[in-house]
Design a protein around this motif. Structure first.
Motif, PDB file in Angstrom:
ATOM      1  N   LEU A   1      -0.102 -15.833  11.361  1.00  0.00           N
ATOM      2  CA  LEU A   1      -1.197 -15.038  10.790  1.00  0.00           C
ATOM      3  C   LEU A   1      -0.928 -14.778   9.303  1.00  0.00           C
TER       4      LEU A   1
ATOM      5  N   LEU B   1      -3.313 -15.946   6.319  1.00  0.00           N
ATOM      6  CA  LEU B   1      -3.882 -14.995   5.355  1.00  0.00           C
ATOM      7  C   LEU B   1      -3.571 -15.431   3.935  1.00  0.00           C
TER       8      LEU B   1
ATOM      9  N   GLY C   1      -6.270 -17.282   0.592  1.00  0.00           N
ATOM     10  CA  GLY C   1      -6.366 -16.679  -0.742  1.00  0.00           C
ATOM     11  C   GLY C   1      -6.284 -15.167  -0.711  1.00  0.00           C
ATOM     12  N   GLY C   2      -5.667 -14.648   0.299  1.00  0.00           N
ATOM     13  CA  GLY C   2      -5.511 -13.206   0.398  1.00  0.00           C
ATOM     14  C   GLY C   2      -4.366 -12.751  -0.481  1.00  0.00           C
ATOM     15  N   VAL C   3      -3.531 -11.886   0.042  1.00  0.00           N
ATOM     16  CA  VAL C   3      -2.450 -11.338  -0.751  1.00  0.00           C
ATOM     17  C   VAL C   3      -1.423 -12.429  -1.015  1.00  0.00           C
TER      18      VAL C   3
ATOM     19  N   ALA D   1       2.414  -0.632  -6.743  1.00  0.00           N
ATOM     20  CA  ALA D   1       1.374  -0.361  -5.741  1.00  0.00           C
ATOM     21  C   ALA D   1       0.144  -1.225  -6.029  1.00  0.00           C
ATOM     22  N   GLN D   2      -0.043  -1.586  -7.298  1.00  0.00           N
ATOM     23  CA  GLN D   2      -1.123  -2.494  -7.673  1.00  0.00           C
ATOM     24  C   GLN D   2      -0.670  -3.950  -7.512  1.00  0.00           C
TER      25      GLN D   2
ATOM     26  N   LYS E   1       1.487  -5.436  -5.677  1.00  0.00           N
ATOM     27  CA  LYS E   1       1.699  -6.026  -4.349  1.00  0.00           C
ATOM     28  C   LYS E   1       0.432  -6.681  -3.815  1.00  0.00           C
ATOM     29  N   PHE E   2      -0.727  -6.268  -4.332  1.00  0.00           N
ATOM     30  CA  PHE E   2      -1.976  -6.900  -3.907  1.00  0.00           C
ATOM     31  C   PHE E   2      -2.301  -8.141  -4.744  1.00  0.00           C
ATOM     32  N   LEU E   3      -1.578  -8.315  -5.850  1.00  0.00           N
ATOM     33  CA  LEU E   3      -1.947  -9.362  -6.809  1.00  0.00           C
ATOM     34  C   LEU E   3      -0.822 -10.366  -7.034  1.00  0.00           C
TER      35      LEU E   3
END
Lengths: 274, 317
Positions: A19, A23, A27-29, A62-63, A65-67
């Motif tokens: 999974l 993900l 093109g997710g995280v 915190a920003q 980790k999503f990018l």
């Protein structure tokens, strides 16, 4: 029974791993190959600037980790050591006399002064020197505006106050105090702002290149310092910002003082010395 | 169609209307009044002020209109109101500091927990937590696509729109936007999203699947701190609450050009649009009032006094 349980656990582990890969593929995280971006701190081993910078870096992560970005804060006593880690920017909390030499030593890399309020440092307009701490002139202008409205006031002008609530000031104070056990001071705010505007800009650039960062900070910054306005650097490297007027450890007003001045430019100057 | 079939259809339609008979009431949360103001949608008269608990902010309607949900931020709970009897029927815990939420068509609430950097999904029928989703710092605005397959949560202090897949409840994309993104909304076909950035003073148009930013409009008034955003029923216009500009901006949904500015009260944040698209309500927080806007004439037709610091608004129609 025992082996059956084990088998199920291992299958669900594999399903989770699959999974995660899926993900990532859609093109997710993008956590598979994060870009590491180093930010250097130079100053005393313990300081409010450093505590603020740590908070800013934590928020950057915190920003990030999503990018697909990881920010690391290096902590050293001198600029040479700091530069050895190839930082994207250097935050300093040094005596005024050491600020210009530091900027020269780190030529081409943004050096952000979080500890000295001296006006001549701004007027020198070194191309890579920026200041998140308000200048002495900004604080003087804020006070003079305030005294036009309240002549008897004993207030002083500050970059920040632990009682700041508006514009999500309460949330920032809570995050800082939860982590450090201390109220957020002016220098802590300056350290936080320096780290946060570096990480947010590096995230937008998706780059650890100091030259690209310096250009973006000088030309494209639209920073939310949690004081209700968009902030940018003036030509002389000073971060324009509202100031808080504090009396008896409470906020009594804000500058630009309403009815006296409207514009952030009424606080200090963006000019270079001739 | 034969006349008997026609009569039967009319009868069924009337029955359906009766079963879901909406009250036409407008519900407003008063952040500092700790109450909900109930306004008669026809007469603009206040029917009742309901004590609801500390710091109510987000408000939403169940898909079948049977319940109103209120995020009681100061008490970490969702209070449930009956729109007909105007009684508080129950409440359930909602995680730390619930700020606002959106209601999925399956009934689940997607809630932003401001102090926890997460969104939580609750089933209001059971009051049980269905999922927790990690997002950026200070999550605020929540929107759900009309097709029910995507949610957006904005993170104000990390400047992102987090795109969440439903029912997986997983973040599938993150889009950097201007400083302090506060609210988002979807186009009717669920393909586009519009988002406001309060400190950036801008509205962005985004392709939801690819995450591509298709357009940006900076609101020229530098006092504009845009908050709520809604799409008109015909999809051609956007309504943007302008914050301290004391204005509702009307934008062309395609070009993002400002086509009208409607002066309302001070510090306008919340918006709600009637089902027929003809009436728009704005919460004017610093004036303790709601403005009622005629969306064809782009003018304010009434101002209704509320409790202190009105925040969110929803229409039971």
């Amino acid at each position: 029974m025992h082996s059956h349980t084990k088998c199920t656990a291992s299958r669900s582990y594999h399903a989770l791993a699959l999974l995660a890969v899926l993900l990532w593929m859609v093109g997710g995280v993008d956590a598979a190959t994060p870009l590491t971006v180093r930010v250097a701190y130079v100053g005393p081993a313990e300081s409010d600037s450093l505590a603020g910078a740590r908070q800013g870096i934590a928020e950057g992560n915190a920003q990030g980790k999503f990018l697909g970005l990881v920010f690391e804060l290096t902590d050293s006593r001198d600029v040479a050591t700091a530069l050895a880690s190839a930082p994207v920017a250097v935050l300093i909390d040094l005596p005024a006399a050491d600020v210009m030499p530091s900027a020269k030593q780190a030529a081409g890399v943004a050096v952000i002064n979080t500890g000295a309020e001296d006006d001549p440092l701004r007027a020198r307009c070194a191309p890579n020197l920026l200041h998140t701490l308000p200048s002495a002139a900004m604080r003087a202008d804020a006070l003079s505006q305030w005294r036009q409205k309240s002549p008897q006031s004993q207030a002083s002008a500050h970059a920040w106050h632990w009682r700041a609530e508006m514009y999500a000031g309460a949330q920032l104070n809570k995050r800082y105090t939860d982590k450090t056990g201390r109220p957020m001071s002016d220098q802590a705010w300056a350290g936080w702002a320096a780290a946060k505007l570096v990480t947010d800009t590096a995230a937008r650039l998706k780059s650890a290149d100091p030259a690209a960062l310096l250009t973006a900070l000088r030309e494209d910054l639209a920073f939310d310092g949690q004081k209700g306005v968009e902030m940018s650097f003036r030509p002389n490297g000073q971060l324009s910002q509202p100031l808080l007027l504090v009396e008896q450890d409470d906020i009594v007003g804000e500058a630009p003082v309403r009815g006296v001045a409207t514009d952030l430019d009424s606080l200090g100057t963006g000019d270079c010395a001739p | 169609m034969t006349s008997s079939k026609l009569a039967l259809t009319a009868l069924l339609a009337a029955l359906a209307l009766d079963a879901g008979a909406a009250t036409g009431r407008v519900f407003v949360t008063n952040e500092k009044g700790d109450s909900v103001t109930v306004i008669d949608g026809k007469t603009n008269k206040v029917e009742k002020t309901i004590a609801i608990g500390a710091r109510p902010r987000g408000i939403g309607l169940a898909p079948d209109g049977s319940e109103i949900y209120v995020a009681v931020s100061g008490e970490n709970k969702i209070a449930v109101l009956d729109p007909k009897t105007l009684e508080v029927t129950r409440s359930f815990p909602s995680g730390d500091d619930p700020e606002t939420f959106a209601v999925h068509k399956d009934g689940h609430l997607y809630i932003s927990n401001e102090n926890d950097a997460k969104a939580s999904v609750y089933d209001p029928k059971t009051g049980k937590l269905v999922a927790e989703i990690e997002v950026g710092i200070e999550p605020e605005g929540v929107a759900i696509s009309p097709d029910g397959k995507r949610a957006i949560v904005t993170s104000e202090s990390t400047n992102m729109l987090h795109i969440i897949a439903i029912p997986e409840n997983q973040v599938v994309n993150n889009i950097l936007v201007g400083a302090r993104p506060r609210a988002a909304t979807f186009s009717a076909d669920s393909k586009l999203a519009y988002a406001t950035s309060e400190i950036g003073g801008e509205v962005k148009k985004v392709d939801v699947e690819s995450g591509t930013i298709l357009g940006r409009m900076s609101l020229a008034d530098d006092k504009a701190k845009p908050k709520d955003v809604l799409v008109s029923r015909d999809g051609k216009q956007l309504y943007v609450a302008g914050g301290r500009a004391n204005t509702v901006f009307v934008l062309d949904a395609n070009t993002l050009e400002v086509v009208a500015q409607i002066g309302v009260g001070k510090r306008v944040w919340g918006l709600a649009l009637s089902r027929d698209g003809k009436r728009l309500y704005s919460t004017d927080g610093a004036d303790n009032q709601v403005s009622v806007i005629d969306t064809e004439k782009h003018s304010v037709t009434a101002k209704v006094a509320t409790g202190e610091a009105p925040w969110g608004v929803v229409i039971d129609d």
